[in-house]
Motif scaffolding. Sequence first.
Motif, PDB file in Angstrom:
ATOM      1  N   UNK A  84      56.220  39.207  54.920  1.00 44.57           N
ATOM      2  CA  UNK A  84      54.984  38.738  55.541  1.00 44.57           C
ATOM      3  C   UNK A  84      54.166  39.951  55.999  1.00 44.57           C
ATOM      4  N   UNK A  85      52.943  40.075  55.461  1.00 43.45           N
ATOM      5  CA  UNK A  85      52.140  41.280  55.666  1.00 43.45           C
ATOM      6  C   UNK A  85      50.985  41.068  56.639  1.00 43.45           C
ATOM      7  N   UNK A  86      50.541  42.175  57.247  1.00 41.60           N
ATOM      8  CA  UNK A  86      49.321  42.129  58.042  1.00 41.60           C
ATOM      9  C   UNK A  86      48.123  42.371  57.108  1.00 41.60           C
ATOM     10  N   UNK A  87      46.923  42.429  57.668  1.00 39.97           N
ATOM     11  CA  UNK A  87      45.726  42.527  56.833  1.00 39.97           C
ATOM     12  C   UNK A  87      45.567  43.900  56.189  1.00 39.97           C
ATOM     13  N   UNK A  88      46.376  44.870  56.591  1.00 40.29           N
ATOM     14  CA  UNK A  88      46.354  46.194  55.977  1.00 40.29           C
ATOM     15  C   UNK A  88      47.306  46.295  54.785  1.00 40.29           C
TER      16      UNK A  88
END
Length: 304
Positions: free
Chosen positions: A278-282
């Motif tokens: 699960x990734x952040x917006x970066x």
Amino acid sequence: MKKVLENIIEKNREWSKRGEVASYIPELAKANPNALGICVTTLDGEEYFAGDYDSKFTIQSISKVVTLMLAILDNGTEYVFSKIGMEPTESAFNSIVNLENNKQKKPLNPMINAGAIATVSLISGETAEEKFNRILKFTRKITGNDTIDVNNNVYLCEKATGDRNRALAYFMKGNGIIQGDVEDILDVYFKACSMEVTCRDISRIGALLANAGVLLNNERVISREACRIIKTIMVTCGMYDASGKFAVHIGIPAKSGVGGGIMAAVPRRMGIGVLGPSLDHKGNSIAGIKVLESLSQEFDLSIF
């Protein structure tokens, strides 16, 4: 150590719910967003695990560190960095703006896509197959895992959806930054990103860097100086355009990938491999960063 790692994983699992798995490569969208695992490899060869540490994932941009090592071994640091810069960027990892807006037209650093494609073009080999086989063999050596191979579904998916990377590569070809057949170079790049690994594999790459280029069996793989350069670039560029914040709060040389992995190297202490798809917006693992932040605070790992 194991108990500490287990507590850190459980404490930070909730962060996975605040991000999203990568979907611009459709195969990556199949990853379990709630997976979270860690492996720590110390320089005396001890390994500690917690969470979903044995789940496989594709290495993605962590391969940029591997290909940079190999390109330096083949060409030396001076030649490699005549083609690729060392400067961080505030733009996204797949941005073409960086190429258009700098006078030399060369990639700003080897940790963004353009830089990694240029790096792959420097690896020795008569054919694309030979180049990639050297990358695979080298990866297997530095991880101590002879079973590492390409996830073919991810590779084909990356190849089918890699038009932005093609734009970067052809732009560089047009400006004389890369030599050779662009499609062959991209094929090697897509395969390198599609190698399937675990937290243990990338923690061992981190341990190699933490040990100044020497494997746990005491075999030197790369020079101390090349290793220093790579770790420095990881600090300034390894977490994309969030590298500055990561350096302030965690302070460890690290490289992330959109498969959810983060590889970190704590000089003279340990290598760390984390998985959190699960990734952040970066484009960085949102829970993985929190795990590393907790670990850094617990053991005072910051190099600053």
